[in-house]
Design a protein around this motif. Structure first.
Motif, PDB file in Angstrom:
ATOM      1  N   CYS A  76     -10.525  -0.508  -5.887  1.00 55.98           N
ATOM      2  CA  CYS A  76     -10.194  -0.962  -7.223  1.00 55.98           C
ATOM      3  C   CYS A  76      -9.257  -2.159  -7.101  1.00 55.98           C
ATOM      4  O   CYS A  76      -8.245  -2.095  -6.404  1.00 55.98           O
ATOM      5  CB  CYS A  76      -9.504   0.183  -7.966  1.00 55.98           C
ATOM      6  SG  CYS A  76      -8.651  -0.376  -9.451  1.00 55.98           S
ATOM      7  N   CYS A 131      -6.658   1.306 -13.778  1.00 55.01           N
ATOM      8  CA  CYS A 131      -7.200   0.243 -14.627  1.00 55.01           C
ATOM      9  C   CYS A 131      -6.886   0.526 -16.089  1.00 55.01           C
ATOM     10  O   CYS A 131      -6.593  -0.386 -16.857  1.00 55.01           O
ATOM     11  CB  CYS A 131      -8.703   0.099 -14.403  1.00 55.01           C
ATOM     12  SG  CYS A 131      -9.065  -0.718 -12.838  1.00 55.01           S
ATOM     13  N   CYS A 147     -11.016   3.536 -13.558  1.00 58.29           N
ATOM     14  CA  CYS A 147     -10.034   4.509 -13.073  1.00 58.29           C
ATOM     15  C   CYS A 147      -8.780   4.488 -13.960  1.00 58.29           C
ATOM     16  O   CYS A 147      -8.630   3.631 -14.828  1.00 58.29           O
ATOM     17  CB  CYS A 147      -9.674   4.215 -11.614  1.00 58.29           C
ATOM     18  SG  CYS A 147      -8.544   2.828 -11.401  1.00 58.29           S
ATOM     19  N   CYS A 186     -13.950  -1.448 -13.213  1.00 64.31           N
ATOM     20  CA  CYS A 186     -13.586  -0.153 -12.656  1.00 64.31           C
ATOM     21  C   CYS A 186     -13.021   0.697 -13.791  1.00 64.31           C
ATOM     22  O   CYS A 186     -12.325   0.199 -14.668  1.00 64.31           O
ATOM     23  CB  CYS A 186     -12.548  -0.357 -11.562  1.00 64.31           C
ATOM     24  SG  CYS A 186     -11.783   1.171 -10.995  1.00 64.31           S
TER      25      CYS A 186
END
Ligand code: GLA
Ligand code: ZN
Length: 666
Positions: free
Chosen positions: A107, A156, A153, A151
């Motif tokens: 990431c 993020c 996640c 991304c």
């Protein structure tokens, strides 16, 4: 103009290096690119760094005068690292980590990953930054490849919340800007703001993400910006120790259809840009105009010479292969790059690797490493390049035609497609193709870019444009420019919301038209008759009402038969054309010719299908590249006397070209 090869010394027995270097020198391969996936060699264990393996290789090839493009290996964080810090992983849209075992499993917003990258890049830069063999740097590899820009996640999510907080300041402002009152999405604070993971409606019934379009667009911008700021960190780490130029390798827009990075913005942080050009491989066969368009895009991002960092050099694919490049094609592809503005072409890869995912990905040499017909062909190109480099500096086509490419618009169109079959990239290519056919170079520009060098500018489906972009386009027209605006332009604000002004909103006054009715061409087609000839629309029809514009074309069937599809409006010293529909390829060609005539751009009457003609200049002398992409011989008419630089002959009236052959004329 130089040739290079992508070379991985660690893949081969050291005893082989000498043979490789000798063969490279013989083929005039001047540089090799190394190390973009070698993190686990550089840092086999946390904090233990090893450089001997690379020292040895660089010194070895230095003896042969072979220069190095050194890459930062951030595209493959090692196993120990992801085991220690699984939060490095990038999450997919369903929130599942993209696990170890391939590459690109990170990431861009992981602070730990970024810090480890920065430390390693600094160490590499410190060690090699002033090495006399070092030519330049490459950061990472194909940023965003395989759908890795966005991304989903939690890291993020947190950073995205900060991003929108910075942008909107108050949550009320965000709610208003996003229209969260729709479907009860009102947020009470920035901590509540989501990233657009797969929701209940994702892809299930409607083949769309279904999320709020303003939030999606912001998330796309945020994701692109994350990669740009990641790039800047690596660039700064390099620049601390080295003044060699830094680049990264971009992806073609077409076969991979857009990475989700704003390449105009990304290119600003790099000294020069490069791209990876695979033409016939497992995942498709690119059309000639597509390859040309991609070269033009890459040239356009910085308006300066670019490189091909990976040029296909053999049959390739991961599990299945595309065809072997027919004899002549490697040479042809190389010159097509050079003609369109590349000053360095690097072949991927020197030799096919016997192990790993890309066992089938053939390079110049096969697995056995013996000279073959591809090697001979590249050695011929190497010899020719030497000759050419004595005559010319880096060559660039000088375009008088430009197509506006907006990444905001690209992302907006990807969120809401308008109608089955609509594709922004394909639409830009439909505008590009007739110029490719006619041998007229085209640049791509962003909406705020200086347009004064162009006689003709196209704004296809420029769905949104900011205030500066709008003013810039208007001033271009007022000063005498010729602009064509197409359907689906100017209808949204920068938040991806529909404007409430009558279509084409932002461009209504400029184009002198209003659209009170439009007809998405779903499972139907509509014919048109216009000043440039006849054609067929199969995606979209704006039914145009004239305010100050003049009609230049009408629909001939359906309920809007007789109403306008194509108009022109005088504005200041310039003209604005509005085309309310898409057109078939042959009508696009007629339209391009019509507009060239209006813009005073000479048109070649003797166009031969499959022959790419590009005139380029090093600002002192011109070179006319005539390249036959056909598998049959052609005779190409010439308008003056030339000398054929590769054959050392005088040429008059026509040139004969064998299949896949080319000539460079002066
Ligand atoms: C990309 C990558 C290379 C290699 C080739 C072949 O372009 O940059 O590392 O993987 O594809 O798949
Ligand atoms: Zn993330």
């Amino acid at each position: 103009m130089r040739l290079g090869a992508d070379y991985y010394p660690e893949h081969w027995d050291k005893a082989r290096w000498k043979t490789d270097a000798d063969m490279m020198v013989n083929a005039n391969i001047k540089l090799i690119r190394m190390a973009e996936f070698a993190w686990s060699l550089f840092e086999p264990e946390d904090g233990r760094y090893e450089f001997d393996w690379l020292d040895e290789a660089i010194e070895f090839f230095a003896e042969y005068g072979i220069k190095i493009v050194l890459c930062t290996p951030s595209a493959t964080p090692p196993k120990w690292m992801v085991d220690k810090h699984p939060d490095i992983y990038q999450d997919d849209i369903h929130g599942n980590p993209k696990l170890f075992g391939t590459r690109k499993h990170y990431c861009f917003n992981s602070d730990y990953y970024r810090e480890k990258t920065r430390i390693l890049v600094e160490k590499i830069a410190e060690r090699y930054g002033n090495h006399p063999s070092l030519d330049s740097w490459q950061v990472d590899n194909e940023l965003g490849w395989a759908n890795t820009v966005r991304c989903y996640c939690d890291k993020c999510k947190k950073k995205f919340q900060l991003y929108v907080k910075n942008k909107y300041k108050t949550i009320d402002n965000l709610n208003k800007s996003y229209g969260t009152v729709f479907w009860s999405q009102i947020y009470n604070s920035f901590d509540e703001v989501i990233i657009p993971r797969a929701g209940a409606c994702y892809d299930t019934c409607h083949n769309t993400q279904g999320q709020n379009p303003s939030l999606l667009l912001d998330f796309y911008r945020f994701s692109s910006d994350s990669i740009i700021s990641f790039s800047e960190e690596s660039i700064n780490a390099i620049k601390k120790y080295s003044d060699k130029p830094v680049t990264t390798n971009l992806l073609d827009a077409s076969v991979n259809s857009g990475t989700g990075i704003d390449y105009f913005k990304l290119s600003e942080v790099y000294d020069f840009v490069t791209w990876d050009n695979y033409i016939e491989f497992q995942w498709g066969i690119a059309k000639n105009e597509t390859v040309s368009k991609d070269h033009s895009l890459i040239r356009s991002y910085k308006k300066q010479p670019f490189w091909v960092m990976e040029q296909q050099s053999g049959p390739c694919g991961w599990s299945k292969m595309g065809p072997a490049p027919t004899p002549g094609k490697l040479r042809l592809w190389t010159y097509s790059a050079v003609a369109n503005g590349a000053d360095t072409v690097v072949y991927f890869r020197w030799r096919a690797c016997p192990f790993g995912t890309e066992e089938y990905w053939h390079g110049i040499l096969g697995h056995d490493g013996k000279p073959n017909r591809r090697y001979d062909e590249i050695a011929q190109v190497g010899k020719e390049m030497e000759k050419l480099s004595k005559i010319y500096g880096p060559l660039q086509p000088k375009a008088r035609v430009a197509i506006i490419k907006s990444f905001d618009s690209e992302w907006s169109h990807s969120i809401h497609q308008h109608v089955e079959g609509f594709d922004y990239d394909a639409l830009l290519e439909a505008y590009y193709k007739p110029f490719f056919d006619m041998g007229i170079p085209v640049d791509f520009v962003y909406p705020e870019e200086d347009l004064s060098n162009y006689n003709l500018v196209f704004a296809p489906a420029l769905i949104m444009v900011n205030e500066n972009g709008k003013k810039n386009i208007e001033s271009y027209v007022n000063k005498g420019g010729k602009l064509l605006v197409s359907f689906r332009s100017g209808i949204k604000d920068m938040n991806n919301n529909m404007l409430m002004e009558t279509v084409p909103g932002v461009f209504s006054d400029l184009a002198g038209v209003e659209i009170h009715d439009y007809d998405p061409q779903f499972q139907k087609e509509t014919k048109v008759s216009a000043s440039f000839g006849e054609g067929v629309a199969s995606l979209w029809c704006d039914v145009i009402s004239l305010t100050t514009a003049k009609s230049l074309g009408v629909y001939v069937n359906d309920y809007y038969a007789g109403q306008s599809c194509f108009t022109v409006n005088n504005k200041g010293a310039g003209q604005v054309y509005y085309l309310g529909c898409d057109l078939d390829a042959s009508a696009m060609e007629k339209l391009a010719k019509y507009l060239c005539d209006k813009a005073g751009i000479p048109v070649n009457l003797y166009y031969i299908p499959g022959v790419e003609v590009v005139e380029a200049t090093d600002d002192k002398e011109n070179a006319l590249f005539v390249m036959n992409h056909n598998d049959y011989p052609v005779v190409v008419p010439l308008s003056k006397k030339y000398s054929d630089l590769l054959k050392d002959e005088k040429i008059e009236e026509v040139i004969h070209l064998a299949p896949y052959d080319l000539a460079i004329l002066k």
